[in-house]
Write an enzyme that holds these catalytic residues in place. Structure first.
Site, PDB file in Angstrom:
ATOM      1  N   LYS A  38     118.248  48.132  27.562  1.00  0.00           N
ATOM      2  CA  LYS A  38     119.280  47.439  26.774  1.00  0.00           C
ATOM      3  C   LYS A  38     120.295  48.513  26.426  1.00  0.00           C
ATOM      4  O   LYS A  38     120.307  49.061  25.319  1.00  0.00           O
ATOM      5  CB  LYS A  38     118.661  46.838  25.515  1.00  0.00           C
ATOM      6  CG  LYS A  38     119.640  46.098  24.604  1.00  0.00           C
ATOM      7  CD  LYS A  38     119.843  44.670  25.016  1.00  0.00           C
ATOM      8  CE  LYS A  38     120.640  43.911  23.961  1.00  0.00           C
ATOM      9  NZ  LYS A  38     120.902  42.519  24.381  1.00  0.00           N
ATOM     10  N   ALA A 120     124.648  42.556  26.750  1.00  0.00           N
ATOM     11  CA  ALA A 120     124.788  42.120  25.361  1.00  0.00           C
ATOM     12  C   ALA A 120     125.629  40.859  25.347  1.00  0.00           C
ATOM     13  O   ALA A 120     126.749  40.843  25.884  1.00  0.00           O
ATOM     14  CB  ALA A 120     125.443  43.206  24.520  1.00  0.00           C
TER      15      ALA A 120
END
Length: 230
Positions: A38, A120
């Site tokens: 991430k 995101a």
């Protein structure tokens, strides 16, 4: 053989991390080495170890590759839970696509059997004032998997996202329907419409889970790809 994919969603909070960790879980069960990233996370809590994001922690826990430090999974950690470009501005930072791509390439060089890079929010979320998160996948030339949050309005969001992915020159390797509204009118018909309109393999349909977990969701990912297109 190693494979890598970019995971995007039709919006924020559609279940990208649940799908990514479930895929990693399934790969672990097949004996593959796994790595979930991430690279940019907005909405991080301050801890004694530093800024930590719940999604990044879940990806870290689901990854089998070791040693693996949190900063490798989430090199750009931002406190405020808002769009990354605003969260970065509030934190006095300006991440760039080239910087994030550099982080990702370093992790990809570890050559896990399966690497998943989770974006995101959605495809066109801004990373800074002039660059979008989508440019990370474009620069890395990764096939994309789209997580569709199945609720009212998802058809338009899914079709527009798929159109943008293909217009950016990337392969839509598949999509996952993650049901967000169990009472949605014509649920099965909406999923059928997604299958007809997205023109990519459906990797699974994840219902609303009483106790969401990677293992629980993995049972519904029945058509996962195990080799990325070259």
């Amino acid at each position: 053989m190693t494979s890598a994919y970019f995971i995007t969603g039709t919006d924020t909070d559609v279940g990208k991390t649940l799908v990514a960790t479930a895929w990693l879980q399934a790969a672990n069960e097949r004996g593959l080495s796994t790595l979930g990233l991430k690279p940019v996370a907005a909405g991080c809590e301050r801890t004694a170890e530093g800024l930590r994001n719940a999604d990044a922690l879940a990806l870290h826990a689901a990854s089998s590759l070791r040693p693996l430090y949190y900063e490798e999974v989430n090199p750009v950690a931002l406190p405020d839970a808002c769009s990354p470009h605003l969260a970065a501005r509030h934190a006095g930072r300006r991440p760039t696509v080239s910087q994030v791509v550099g982080f990702c390439r370093g992790s990809l060089s570890r050559r896990a059997g399966l690497t998943l890079i989770e974006g995101a929010g959605g495809w066109r979320v801004p990373l800074n004032d002039i660059e979008f998160m989508s440019a990370i996948a474009v620069t890395l030339k990764l096939p994309v998997v789209l997580v569709v949050g199945v609720r009212l309005g998802c058809l338009n969001a899914a079709f527009l996202t798929a159109e943008a992915i293909r217009r950016d020159g990337l392969e839509l390797a598949g999509w996952v329907a993650n049901v967000r509204d169990p009472g949605m009118l014509a649920l099965d018909e909406n999923i059928a419409s997604l299958a007809q309109g997205l023109k990519a393999p459906c990797l699974g349909v994840v219902p609303v889970l009483e106790s969401p977990s990677p293992a629980a969701a993995a049972a519904f990912l029945t058509n996962l790809p195990w080799a990325a297109a070259s």
